[in-house]
Design a protein around this motif. Structure first.
Motif, PDB file in Angstrom:
ATOM      1  N   THR A 105      64.479  42.754  55.395  1.00 17.55           N
ATOM      2  CA  THR A 105      64.200  42.728  53.957  1.00 17.55           C
ATOM      3  C   THR A 105      62.809  42.170  53.676  1.00 17.55           C
ATOM      4  OG1 THR A 105      66.564  42.340  53.564  1.00 17.55           O
ATOM      5  CG2 THR A 105      65.073  41.957  51.726  1.00 17.55           C
ATOM      6  N   TYR A 106      62.449  41.120  54.407  1.00 18.37           N
ATOM      7  CA  TYR A 106      61.140  40.502  54.191  1.00 18.37           C
ATOM      8  C   TYR A 106      60.005  41.451  54.562  1.00 18.37           C
ATOM      9  CZ  TYR A 106      57.662  36.770  53.971  1.00 18.37           C
ATOM     10  OH  TYR A 106      56.581  35.986  53.632  1.00 18.37           O
ATOM     11  N   SER A 107      60.225  42.296  55.558  1.00 13.32           N
ATOM     12  CA  SER A 107      59.198  43.279  55.923  1.00 13.32           C
ATOM     13  C   SER A 107      58.973  44.297  54.808  1.00 13.32           C
ATOM     14  CB  SER A 107      59.589  44.000  57.217  1.00 13.32           C
ATOM     15  OG  SER A 107      60.711  44.831  57.012  1.00 13.32           O
ATOM     16  N   PHE A 108      59.966  44.500  53.969  1.00 12.16           N
ATOM     17  CA  PHE A 108      59.812  45.402  52.824  1.00 12.16           C
ATOM     18  C   PHE A 108      59.238  44.678  51.606  1.00 12.16           C
ATOM     19  CE2 PHE A 108      62.655  48.092  55.228  1.00 12.16           C
ATOM     20  CZ  PHE A 108      62.280  49.373  54.860  1.00 12.16           C
ATOM     21  N   LEU A 109      59.596  43.387  51.438  1.00  7.11           N
ATOM     22  CA  LEU A 109      59.268  42.678  50.206  1.00  7.11           C
ATOM     23  C   LEU A 109      58.136  41.674  50.355  1.00  7.11           C
ATOM     24  CD1 LEU A 109      62.896  41.932  48.896  1.00  7.11           C
ATOM     25  CD2 LEU A 109      61.451  43.909  48.415  1.00  7.11           C
ATOM     26  N   HIS A 110      57.464  41.646  51.488  1.00 12.81           N
ATOM     27  CA  HIS A 110      56.354  40.721  51.680  1.00 12.81           C
ATOM     28  C   HIS A 110      55.317  40.936  50.570  1.00 12.81           C
ATOM     29  CE1 HIS A 110      52.781  38.855  53.461  1.00 12.81           C
ATOM     30  NE2 HIS A 110      53.625  38.153  54.193  1.00 12.81           N
ATOM     31  N   PRO A 111      54.793  39.843  49.995  1.00 12.45           N
ATOM     32  CA  PRO A 111      53.885  39.994  48.843  1.00 12.45           C
ATOM     33  C   PRO A 111      52.668  40.866  49.101  1.00 12.45           C
ATOM     34  CG  PRO A 111      54.591  37.713  49.089  1.00 12.45           C
ATOM     35  CD  PRO A 111      55.087  38.442  50.302  1.00 12.45           C
ATOM     36  N   THR A 112      52.112  40.824  50.314  1.00 10.07           N
ATOM     37  CA  THR A 112      50.898  41.602  50.594  1.00 10.07           C
ATOM     38  C   THR A 112      51.106  42.683  51.642  1.00 10.07           C
ATOM     39  OG1 THR A 112      50.235  39.916  52.213  1.00 10.07           O
ATOM     40  CG2 THR A 112      49.381  39.699  49.957  1.00 10.07           C
ATOM     41  N   TRP A 144      57.781  39.676  44.786  1.00  9.16           N
ATOM     42  CA  TRP A 144      59.241  39.693  44.736  1.00  9.16           C
ATOM     43  C   TRP A 144      59.865  38.313  44.854  1.00  9.16           C
ATOM     44  CZ3 TRP A 144      60.796  44.356  43.280  1.00  9.16           C
ATOM     45  CH2 TRP A 144      60.014  45.465  43.608  1.00  9.16           C
ATOM     46  N   PHE A 145      59.238  37.434  45.635  1.00  3.46           N
ATOM     47  CA  PHE A 145      59.824  36.122  45.888  1.00  3.46           C
ATOM     48  C   PHE A 145      59.423  35.071  44.859  1.00  3.46           C
ATOM     49  CE2 PHE A 145      60.286  38.242  49.943  1.00  3.46           C
ATOM     50  CZ  PHE A 145      61.530  37.820  50.363  1.00  3.46           C
ATOM     51  N   SER A 146      58.853  35.498  43.757  1.00  6.24           N
ATOM     52  CA  SER A 146      58.581  34.581  42.648  1.00  6.24           C
ATOM     53  C   SER A 146      59.069  35.149  41.319  1.00  6.24           C
ATOM     54  CB  SER A 146      57.072  34.279  42.557  1.00  6.24           C
ATOM     55  OG  SER A 146      56.337  35.476  42.338  1.00  6.24           O
ATOM     56  N   GLU A 147      59.813  36.241  41.368  1.00 10.13           N
ATOM     57  CA  GLU A 147      60.350  36.874  40.161  1.00 10.13           C
ATOM     58  C   GLU A 147      61.871  36.949  40.253  1.00 10.13           C
ATOM     59  OE1 GLU A 147      58.810  37.767  37.517  1.00 10.13           O
ATOM     60  OE2 GLU A 147      56.710  37.587  38.136  1.00 10.13           O
ATOM     61  N   PRO A 148      62.591  36.017  39.630  1.00 11.35           N
ATOM     62  CA  PRO A 148      64.069  36.003  39.736  1.00 11.35           C
ATOM     63  C   PRO A 148      64.745  37.239  39.159  1.00 11.35           C
ATOM     64  CG  PRO A 148      63.231  33.905  38.893  1.00 11.35           C
ATOM     65  CD  PRO A 148      62.085  34.864  38.878  1.00 11.35           C
ATOM     66  N   LYS A 149      64.106  37.925  38.225  1.00 16.39           N
ATOM     67  CA  LYS A 149      64.760  39.034  37.519  1.00 16.39           C
ATOM     68  C   LYS A 149      65.071  40.216  38.424  1.00 16.39           C
ATOM     69  CE  LYS A 149      60.341  40.959  35.957  1.00 16.39           C
ATOM     70  NZ  LYS A 149      59.525  41.337  34.777  1.00 16.39           N
ATOM     71  N   ILE A 158      68.334  43.490  44.102  1.00 19.85           N
ATOM     72  CA  ILE A 158      68.086  43.406  45.540  1.00 19.85           C
ATOM     73  C   ILE A 158      69.341  42.952  46.284  1.00 19.85           C
ATOM     74  CG2 ILE A 158      66.748  42.237  47.331  1.00 19.85           C
ATOM     75  CD1 ILE A 158      64.453  42.024  45.289  1.00 19.85           C
ATOM     76  N   LEU A 159      69.987  41.905  45.785  1.00 18.39           N
ATOM     77  CA  LEU A 159      71.179  41.382  46.454  1.00 18.39           C
ATOM     78  C   LEU A 159      72.333  42.376  46.409  1.00 18.39           C
ATOM     79  CD1 LEU A 159      71.044  37.704  45.140  1.00 18.39           C
ATOM     80  CD2 LEU A 159      70.517  38.498  47.457  1.00 18.39           C
ATOM     81  N   THR A 160      72.471  43.097  45.310  1.00 16.68           N
ATOM     82  CA  THR A 160      73.534  44.106  45.214  1.00 16.68           C
ATOM     83  C   THR A 160      73.297  45.238  46.203  1.00 16.68           C
ATOM     84  OG1 THR A 160      73.832  43.597  42.869  1.00 16.68           O
ATOM     85  CG2 THR A 160      74.745  45.675  43.660  1.00 16.68           C
ATOM     86  N   ILE A 161      72.059  45.687  46.300  1.00 18.52           N
ATOM     87  CA  ILE A 161      71.725  46.764  47.240  1.00 18.52           C
ATOM     88  C   ILE A 161      72.011  46.332  48.673  1.00 18.52           C
ATOM     89  CG2 ILE A 161      69.810  48.099  48.221  1.00 18.52           C
ATOM     90  CD1 ILE A 161      68.596  48.141  45.395  1.00 18.52           C
ATOM     91  N   MET A 162      71.627  45.109  49.032  1.00 19.99           N
ATOM     92  CA  MET A 162      71.832  44.636  50.394  1.00 19.99           C
ATOM     93  C   MET A 162      73.323  44.464  50.697  1.00 19.99           C
ATOM     94  SD  MET A 162      68.839  44.780  51.348  1.00 19.99           S
ATOM     95  CE  MET A 162      69.305  44.393  53.020  1.00 19.99           C
ATOM     96  N   ASP A 163      74.088  43.973  49.736  1.00 19.47           N
ATOM     97  CA  ASP A 163      75.533  43.797  49.951  1.00 19.47           C
ATOM     98  C   ASP A 163      76.223  45.146  50.140  1.00 19.47           C
ATOM     99  OD1 ASP A 163      78.018  41.919  49.660  1.00 19.47           O
ATOM    100  OD2 ASP A 163      78.416  43.583  48.308  1.00 19.47           O
ATOM    101  N   VAL A 164      75.855  46.119  49.324  1.00 21.22           N
ATOM    102  CA  VAL A 164      76.459  47.455  49.444  1.00 21.22           C
ATOM    103  C   VAL A 164      76.042  48.106  50.756  1.00 21.22           C
ATOM    104  CG1 VAL A 164      76.479  49.780  48.459  1.00 21.22           C
ATOM    105  CG2 VAL A 164      76.688  47.783  46.961  1.00 21.22           C
ATOM    106  N   TRP A 165      74.771  48.004  51.108  1.00 21.65           N
ATOM    107  CA  TRP A 165      74.275  48.617  52.343  1.00 21.65           C
ATOM    108  C   TRP A 165      74.996  48.066  53.570  1.00 21.65           C
ATOM    109  CZ3 TRP A 165      71.259  46.293  56.343  1.00 21.65           C
ATOM    110  CH2 TRP A 165      70.767  47.202  57.293  1.00 21.65           C
TER     111      TRP A 165
END
Length: 305
Positions: free
Chosen positions: A131-138, A156-161, A166-173
């Motif tokens: 997940t971090y490889s997809f959501l890394h800031p840069t 992504w890691f500073s925007e709670p909204k 993201i969590l729903t997608i990962m749980d379903v996957w």
């Protein structure tokens, strides 16, 4: 009077008891034995005094928890995510099972089942790195793709909204493969003559699915929903701790009871975390009994007990 003979255990029953032995030991050691520590919820625990020597404080730990600013947030997140995962996860698993039921090629069937069930066996630690490889800031793949499309990259890691999605997608996957297998097993038990009779009567694929396939998986869906509601106050610790990487700014949408308890134990607040865990377990028990009672009144054959 003739004495009643006590039923004896046959040799094959000894074999079954032996097979059940490891599971019995597991549940006793990790589920029943720790219940002795429930007394910690009512004590001001001190390590040098131990469980018996620590001061009895009654309901003070519960009062502290419910008065804290974190109580509403973690309860809302835990219950909200649980019901969201129940709805989205079950619907996704049922749709996948219905699609698998339409596949006639055996090789394709095995391929799809294997690829979908594989994420179930991956640890959340490994998935967090993916997940971090997809959501890394840069350097994240998703941000690079946004830049390629001339959009602004997202932190992504500073925007709670963004994290409920993201969590729903990962749980379903991670869970859709195992969930769909359970529903697919129910569909495999449907008599093929029902579909044949429906085709003779002119029913198309959609009507066969609506009137034969879906009713066949409703009992399984009901039981899985009851069990899931019983765990509505118990979130998946790995998902909520590893994927957001315990970033404090994301707590408004990622902090749940389990992560709160972990941080409390890490900080040495044993009494408060024990009270929180007891509250979590008690509400879960009440919910599963209540939901099962409602279902037993509406449709007894679908009730769990």
């Amino acid at each position: 009077m003739k004495k009643l003979r006590r039923p004896s255990i046959r040799m094959d029953q000894y074999a079954l008891l032996l097979l059940a032995g490891p599971a019995i030991v597991y549940f006793f050691v990790f589920h029943y034995l720790p219940m002795v520590g429930v007394v910690l919820a009512f004590k001001d625990y001190r390590y040098h005094l131990g469980i018996l020597g620590s001061e009895w404080v009654g309901l003070s730990n519960f009062d502290f928890f419910f008065r804290s600013a974190d109580a509403w947030r973690i309860t809302r997140n835990t219950v909200g995510y649980s019901f969201l995962f129940i709805v989205v996860g079950n619907l996704t698993a049922m749709v996948v099972a219905l699609l698998l039921n339409e596949i006639r090629n055996k090789f394709a069937m095995k391929y799809y089942q294997t690829t979908m069930i594989f994420p179930t066996f991956l640890s959340w630690v490994l998935i967090s790195f993916i997940t971090y490889s997809f959501l890394h800031p840069t350097l994240g793949l998703l941000n690079q793709f946004l830049v390629f499309l001339h959009f602004e990259p997202v932190s992504w890691f500073s925007e709670p909204k963004y994290w409920p999605f993201i969590l729903t997608i990962m749980d379903v996957w991670k869970g859709v493969g195992m969930g769909s297998i359970l529903y697919f097993a129910s569909l495999m038990g449907v008599d093929a003559s029902l579909y044949e009779a429906a085709r003779i009567d002119g029913a198309n694929r959609w009507k066969q699915t609506l009137h034969i396939s879906i009713p066949a998986i409703v009992p399984v869906a009901t039981i899985l929903t009851i069990l899931a509601i019983g765990n509505a106050f118990r979130a998946d610790f790995g998902l909520f701790y590893q994927i957001p990487r315990d970033v404090g700014v994301l707590y408004p949408t990622t902090d749940v009871i389990d992560t709160y308890i972990f941080r409390g134990l890490r900080n040495g607040d044993v009494g408060i975390t024990a009270a929180t865990g007891l509250f979590q377990s008690a509400v879960g028990l009440i919910m599963i009994v209540a939901v099962n009672s409602i279902i037993r009144k509406l449709k007894p054959e679908n009730a769990l007990f």
